[in-house]
Structures are given as structure tokens and as C-alpha cells.
Motif scaffolding. Structure first.
Motif, PDB file in Angstrom:
ATOM      1  N   HIS A  21       0.482  -1.067   0.139  1.00 47.55           N
ATOM      2  CA  HIS A  21      -0.014   0.009   0.041  1.00 47.55           C
ATOM      3  C   HIS A  21       0.633   1.537   0.175  1.00 47.55           C
ATOM      4  O   HIS A  21       2.030   0.884   0.421  1.00 47.55           O
ATOM      5  CB  HIS A  21      -1.241  -0.157   1.167  1.00 47.55           C
ATOM      6  CG  HIS A  21      -0.642  -0.011   2.139  1.00 47.55           C
ATOM      7  ND1 HIS A  21      -0.336   0.864   3.359  1.00 47.55           N
ATOM      8  CD2 HIS A  21       0.481  -0.716   2.992  1.00 47.55           C
ATOM      9  CE1 HIS A  21       0.258   0.433   4.497  1.00 47.55           C
ATOM     10  NE2 HIS A  21       0.386  -0.909   4.575  1.00 47.55           N
ATOM     11  N   GLU A  22       0.389   2.370  -0.259  1.00 47.34           N
ATOM     12  CA  GLU A  22       0.985   3.116  -0.777  1.00 47.34           C
ATOM     13  C   GLU A  22       2.421   4.299   0.621  1.00 47.34           C
ATOM     14  O   GLU A  22       3.071   4.064   0.633  1.00 47.34           O
ATOM     15  CB  GLU A  22       0.010   4.681  -1.070  1.00 47.34           C
ATOM     16  CG  GLU A  22       0.605   5.901  -1.692  1.00 47.34           C
ATOM     17  CD  GLU A  22      -0.677   6.292  -2.343  1.00 47.34           C
ATOM     18  OE1 GLU A  22      -2.212   6.387  -2.637  1.00 47.34           O
ATOM     19  OE2 GLU A  22      -0.306   7.280  -3.842  1.00 47.34           O
TER      20      GLU A  22
ATOM     21  N   PHE B 297       4.648   2.062  -1.816  1.00 46.74           N
ATOM     22  CA  PHE B 297       4.814   2.816  -3.376  1.00 46.74           C
ATOM     23  C   PHE B 297       5.532   4.731  -2.617  1.00 46.74           C
ATOM     24  O   PHE B 297       4.498   5.328  -2.604  1.00 46.74           O
ATOM     25  CB  PHE B 297       3.950   3.299  -3.872  1.00 46.74           C
ATOM     26  CG  PHE B 297       3.233   1.987  -4.185  1.00 46.74           C
ATOM     27  CD1 PHE B 297       4.069   0.298  -5.157  1.00 46.74           C
ATOM     28  CD2 PHE B 297       2.020   1.095  -3.997  1.00 46.74           C
ATOM     29  CE1 PHE B 297       3.829  -0.262  -5.045  1.00 46.74           C
ATOM     30  CE2 PHE B 297       1.590   0.217  -4.038  1.00 46.74           C
ATOM     31  CZ  PHE B 297       2.524  -0.952  -4.773  1.00 46.74           C
TER      32      PHE B 297
ATOM     33  N   ARG C  95       1.646   4.669 -12.118  1.00 47.40           N
ATOM     34  CA  ARG C  95       1.096   3.390 -11.223  1.00 47.40           C
ATOM     35  C   ARG C  95       1.083   2.386 -12.734  1.00 47.40           C
ATOM     36  O   ARG C  95       0.926   1.042 -12.013  1.00 47.40           O
ATOM     37  CB  ARG C  95      -0.490   3.785 -11.807  1.00 47.40           C
ATOM     38  CG  ARG C  95      -0.965   4.847 -11.102  1.00 47.40           C
ATOM     39  CD  ARG C  95      -1.498   3.506  -9.619  1.00 47.40           C
ATOM     40  NE  ARG C  95      -2.179   4.614  -8.640  1.00 47.40           N
ATOM     41  CZ  ARG C  95      -2.992   5.051  -8.045  1.00 47.40           C
ATOM     42  NH1 ARG C  95      -3.853   4.289  -8.243  1.00 47.40           N
ATOM     43  NH2 ARG C  95      -2.726   5.481  -6.778  1.00 47.40           N
TER      44      ARG C  95
ATOM     45  N   ALA D 100       3.964   1.048 -10.536  1.00 44.99           N
ATOM     46  CA  ALA D 100       2.953   0.216  -8.637  1.00 44.99           C
ATOM     47  C   ALA D 100       2.564  -1.033  -9.522  1.00 44.99           C
ATOM     48  O   ALA D 100       3.212  -2.421  -8.572  1.00 44.99           O
ATOM     49  CB  ALA D 100       2.186   1.232  -8.144  1.00 44.99           C
TER      50      ALA D 100
ATOM     51  N   ALA E  70      -8.770   1.792  -4.439  1.00 40.78           N
ATOM     52  CA  ALA E  70      -8.417   3.414  -4.934  1.00 40.78           C
ATOM     53  C   ALA E  70      -9.319   4.061  -4.097  1.00 40.78           C
ATOM     54  O   ALA E  70     -10.433   3.795  -5.121  1.00 40.78           O
ATOM     55  CB  ALA E  70      -7.533   3.410  -6.226  1.00 40.78           C
TER      56      ALA E  70
ATOM     57  N   GLU F 210      -7.190   4.590   1.055  1.00 38.15           N
ATOM     58  CA  GLU F 210      -6.049   4.139   0.740  1.00 38.15           C
ATOM     59  C   GLU F 210      -5.086   3.195  -0.585  1.00 38.15           C
ATOM     60  O   GLU F 210      -6.094   2.618  -1.177  1.00 38.15           O
ATOM     61  CB  GLU F 210      -4.881   4.164   2.092  1.00 38.15           C
ATOM     62  CG  GLU F 210      -2.734   3.811   1.489  1.00 38.15           C
ATOM     63  CD  GLU F 210      -2.239   3.050   2.594  1.00 38.15           C
ATOM     64  OE1 GLU F 210      -2.952   3.205   4.069  1.00 38.15           O
ATOM     65  OE2 GLU F 210      -0.994   3.720   3.126  1.00 38.15           O
ATOM     66  N   PHE F 211      -4.845   4.006  -1.606  1.00 43.08           N
ATOM     67  CA  PHE F 211      -4.592   3.013  -2.935  1.00 43.08           C
ATOM     68  C   PHE F 211      -3.160   1.945  -1.984  1.00 43.08           C
ATOM     69  O   PHE F 211      -2.694   1.345  -1.082  1.00 43.08           O
ATOM     70  CB  PHE F 211      -2.797   4.036  -3.974  1.00 43.08           C
ATOM     71  CG  PHE F 211      -2.914   3.057  -4.503  1.00 43.08           C
ATOM     72  CD1 PHE F 211      -3.670   2.362  -5.614  1.00 43.08           C
ATOM     73  CD2 PHE F 211      -1.681   2.909  -4.902  1.00 43.08           C
ATOM     74  CE1 PHE F 211      -3.213   1.194  -6.593  1.00 43.08           C
ATOM     75  CE2 PHE F 211      -0.894   2.050  -6.229  1.00 43.08           C
ATOM     76  CZ  PHE F 211      -1.666   1.505  -6.860  1.00 43.08           C
TER      77      PHE F 211
END
Lengths: 288, 288
Positions: free
Chosen positions: B35-36, B40, B46, B49, B77, B113-114
Motif C-alpha cells: 500500500h501507498e 509506493f 501506476r 506500481a 483506490a 488508501e491506494f
């Protein structure tokens, strides 16, 4: 772009992904992400969360008519309490054992919101797709509809024991493999009966004429006050994990004997249009 | 309970889950959640990712010596921008194609959260486990160490193009299958070289005597100022996806010819203790 539009957009690029599972070399694979805010109401035990999250993926395996082999889960949470994690794994193992699959572990991730991503795999030589329905086919559904809607109502009322029980469902893997020789098209009802029928109709290029009575769960009858509420909970709410399928008319009784749970005939495939008792059956339901 | 303790606790219950993948009926399966906030950094595209998340799971398949069959991803997302999602799928597809696997889609989930959960499957008749190392074996590692540490430094410095390139790695699936006939024990280096060696040592009941020079990535040399920093980035930081393995001494040159990337001999398996140039090589690294 909402999830449904985004999924449709991706389906053009990933033709394997249009069914409940992707199929690769006789293996089926499916993944789902669930999280606390939308999928696990207050009162959901970690046992139920494990059961339900893994069960949702096993239900997709069932919808292909496949044997379920194994499942994994990635478990994201703010902390890893031994009791909670063990309960989650208990639920994941129990739902796997209920359908002859093996729970083989997964990943842990520190995550602000409780989030679970599950993946199930299975095997099948000739999977059942959503696209095989033809006019004249009988339309059938396993089990009863509206259990999850009833469970949510029970969570709201604070009857968490009963709610947790209803939230645990047996993925229809055995029904799916029993239906495999007969079913022309199949999917699970996780988006609700109405939307599932529209998806089958679109994939198959046909319509459906559905006729009441429909097998709505007795818990829905008990927990709703008006026919309107009953209809919403049973036909549109979704998050149930029954199988919706079509099969040739002459095979219905043989299939019913082969399937180890109730199999209800609810209508007939037509040339076009999805109707309930002759009226339009709207294309709406649960958006994941 | 931290993730490592929780994983150790689960490993007792899920013996299949002690390796990089679980093994069921000749199939390997692995899942990872990223997760972000932790995985990331700002500036990660992306595309990167998608590449990296799916690549992390493919690396686990590689670590078993298995052929990679397919991967799926669940993509959570706050919104589903068509361009972002398409870029993610591009990255996921490209990393699959780089190792002969197929990207077959997944799930979308509205999530604050991404967050990405990926699963990869593969097949292998005789998987390589972590537990097979014996005193006297040669210890080898593929490629170079410290790429991810270097990438993070580049993200910090705002050199996002180069950072994204370093963040995309080729999962060592071809190296893993080439090593399969020789390797006694194998895992990937996602927790860093030091911790990976301790995990192999514990699983195999042996030790390792590691000798410099170690194959630290040139980007680490460029981006660190002191030997201390270089050592931290190259040996402890982790989040690299190289293979760490042991094999019988006489097979090293033949294995080196079979493997389609550099294979560095870094030491020898011993009775006990993990040392670097005769000093204790501490058991610390990346905690996922």
C-alpha cells in the motif's frame, strides 16, 4: 469512473476476466478485496471475516463449475492480535474445508483499515461461462436469496450472533461441480439476483422471463415489514453467494437430484429483455 | 505482536506457508499486499506500481524454482481514473510477459488508501524449499543488491524517472527454473540479504560464512556517501527481489552457465552462525 465502468473497460483488455474467474491452462483463479468500512459491519467477528472473505473467492470458483483447490488471504490491519488473527485463520480454514479446498496461508500487512484480499484457485477441464445461455433454457438458482441483507439488518439491531451465522455461507462448490454437466451458463449472485441476470443476459445475448415465487430466505420475511423491503432485500441487495444458472429444460429434474442443496427453477431464457412476472426487472444491485 | 512474530505464529499452523509460496498438488501460490504509505513512495507511477506489485509475487514463484503461470491483482483506490488503472494493468501485464506468465485481471475496490494485493501461481514438480541447505554448500545470489534502497534515495531526491526504472525489476523466474536442478535451498531477498540468510539458516538448520566482495548495485555506490550507508542499503534494506540459494560446490560453474543473469558466489554453508568476513552478520532487515 465507478467500479462497474472501470471493470467493463478492463474486460475489453482482459477477456479472460469477464467471468467469475479467469481460466489459464485448466486452472481457474479469482481474487477479491474486502474492507471494514463497506464489507465487515460492526459486530462481524474475525472468524466470520475469514470465512466470508475466503468464501467469496471460493464462490467464484464454484460459479465456473470448478473443483476448489486452495485459497490464500492477505490480511491488512493496524495490529496483529494473536487471537484475532487466529480466529480469522480458523474461519478461512473452516470455509475451505467445507468445500474440500485447502487454506494455505498468505501475507500480513500493517494497514490503517482492516482489509482482506483473498484468492482462490481451482481446476476444471471445461469451465461454465456466463455466455452460454440460449432462449428456451430453464433458469435456476441454488439456496435462498437475501441472507446478507438479513444479516445486515441483524447487525443493525445488535443481534450479532445470528448476524454472524447468516454472514457465514457455504460456497456452492459442490453444487457447481454437480451442475457442470448440465449448466449452459452460470455465475454467482454476489451482485444480487437482478444484476446477475442482466450480466448473464448480456454475456449470452439473450433475455430472461422470471416468475415468482422466488426463493427468498425466511430471515428476510421475518426482518422486513413491507413487500417492497422484502423485494429489495431478496432480489437487489446482493452479497449473497448462490449460483444462478441456465440449463436445458429437460435436464432440470436430473440436475436437481445431483445438486446437494435446493435448486429452484425461477424462469426461462428468452430472446431479449429481463422481466419479473412480465414487468421489467431493473438492472440494479450491489456495486462492489 | 509485530508482523514477523505473527507470521511465525501462523507458520506453525500452516506448514505449507513457511516458504516463499505454498505448494498444493504441484501448484505454487503466493499473495502479497502493498500500500501507498509504505510501499509506493511519492513519484511512483501506476505503471511501476503494477509492475512491482505483481513482480513481488512472481519473485516468490521464482524462489520455489517454479514456472510462473499467471497473476491477478486486487486494486483498491479512492477513485478509478481510467489512465491510472490502464497504466497499472500495463505494468502488471509487462512484468508477467517478462517472465512468460499471463496477467488475467482481478478486482477493484473503493479504498481510502491506494492498496494492491497480488497473487501469482506457478507449477513445479519438485519445488525448492528454504530447508535444503547443508554445510559445505556454496551460497550464491543473482543480480545485484540494493536497487530498491537506491530507488528510494532517488525518489527522495526527486529523480523520479530513474527511481521508477530501478523500482521495476525482472522477477528471477528464468533464473529460478534454471537453478532448480542444482539448488538445495532457495528464497528471494525481499527482506534483505542478511535476514534472508538468517531465514535460510534457520529453515535448514545450518549457518553461513559470507565473504566480501558482495554484488552491490552500482547505483548504491553512486548514491551513498559512506561505507556504512553502502552496507545498510546493499545488505539490510531489502525490498530487492534477487534469489539467494545454496547448491553443491561442484555444480556452481554449470549453474552459472545455465542461469540467464549474473550468479555470484558469496560464501559457504557452515554448521552454525551467520557471518560476514568472519564477523556476526546481524539478523535484521526489512519487516513487511
Amino acid at each position: 469512473m465507478d467500479e462497474r465502468a472501470a471493470l467493463a473497460d478492463l474486460a475489453d483488455r482482459l477477456p479472460n476476466a469477464g467471468d467469475d474467474c479467469a481460466v489459464v491452462d485448466g486452472q481457474v483463479i479469482t481474487t477479491d478485496m474486502l474492507h471494514e468500512r463497506t464489507d465487515f459491519p460492526a459486530g462481524t467477528t474475525r472468524y466470520t471475516a475469514g470465512w466470508r472473505a475466503v468464501g467469496a473467492s471460493l464462490s467464484d470458483v464454484a460459479a465456473m463449475g470448478a473443483d476448489a483447490t486452495a485459497a490464500v488471504a492477505a490480511y491488512g490491519a493496524p495490529s496483529f492480535e494473536a487471537g484475532e488473527l487466529a480466529a480469522f485463520v480458523d474461519g478461512a480454514e473452516d470455509v475451505c474445508h467445507a468445500v474440500g479446498a485447502e487454506y494455505v496461508g498468505g501475507d500480513l500487512d500493517s494497514h490503517d483499515e482492516f482489509t482482506v484480499a483473498t484468492t482462490a484457485i481451482g481446476s476444471v477441464a471445461a469451465p461454465v461461462h456466463r455466455s452460454g445461455a440460449s432462449p428456451g433454457d430453464a433458469v435456476c438458482v441454488t439456496g435462498t436469496l437475501g441472507r446478507s441483507a438479513a444479516a445486515l439488518e441483524l447487525f443493525d439491531r445488535g443481534d450479532t450472533n445470528r448476524a454472524n451465522e447468516l454472514f457465514q455461507f457455504e460456497p456452492r462448490v459442490r453444487a457447481g461441480t454437480a451442475l457442470r454437466p448440465y449448466a449452459a451458463a452460470m455465475m454467482d449472485s454476489s451482485d444480487g439476483l437482478a444484476r446477475s441476470l442482466h450480466q448473464l443476459a448480456e454475456a449470452s445475448g439473450c433475455g430472461f422471463a422470471i416468475e415468482a415465487p422466488l426463493p427468498i430466505d425466511p430471515a428476510v420475511d421475518e426482518l422486513t415489514d413491507t413487500p417492497q423491503e422484502r423485494r429489495e432485500s431478496g432480489l437487489f441487495f446482493g452479497e449473497d453467494f448462490e449460483l444462478v444458472c441456465t440449463l436445458p429444460e429437460p435436464d432440470v429434474s436430473e440436475a436437481r437430484e445431483a445438486v446437494p442443496c435446493p435448486l429452484h427453477r425461477i424462469g426461462t431464457a428468452t430472446e431479449h429483455g429481463v422481466t419479473l412476472d412480465g414487468e421489467t426487472f431493473p438492472d440494479r444491485g450491489y456495486s462492489h
